[in-house]
Scaffold this motif. Structure first.
Motif: not given
Length: 124
Positions: A35-39, A64-65, A88-90
């Motif tokens: 999996a990928w998570f982000r913070q 992100v879909k 930018p929110e990514d």
């Protein structure tokens, strides 16, 4: 133990693409759900996408879909995250996570193995 090393982050403009990679070692890759998570700064770590050990079970966060695609290459012990139409929110540190032969989980506590992360910054 499983070691995970991410790569592919960077500074990009909104609307462009990046491809992240995570190489796993220490355990049979085909037996791992990835999996990928982000913070982002000041925010909780959030689930982005995951692919189970068979490759047939995939989940994405609603945010992100349609823009991000997760895939795995068992021959190279690698999981990829193709990120298109970046906004930018990514912007965040993106972390790779792994667990055993289980379905894709969306909560961080369900993953015992983590990489150090790679920074993604999207400018407007």
């Amino acid at each position: 133990q499983v070691q995970l090393v991410e790569s592919g982050g960077g500074l990009v403009q909104a609307g462009t693409s990046l491809r992240l990679s995570c190489v796993a070692s220490g355990r049979t890759f085909s037996a791992l759900t990835m999996a990928w998570f982000r913070q982002a700064p000041g925010k909780e770590r959030e689930f982005v996408g995951g692919i189970d050990w068979t490759g047939g079970g995939i989940k994405y966060a609603d945010s992100v879909k349609g823009r991000f695609t997760i895939s795995r290459d068992n021959a190279k012990n690698t999981v990829h995250l193709q990120m298109n139409s970046l906004i930018p929110e990514d912007t965040a540190v993106y972390l790779c996570a792994a667990r055993g032969r289980l379905g894709v989980a969306v909560t961080r506590n369900d993953y015992p193995y983590w990489g150090q992360g790679t920074q993604v910054t999207v400018s407007s």
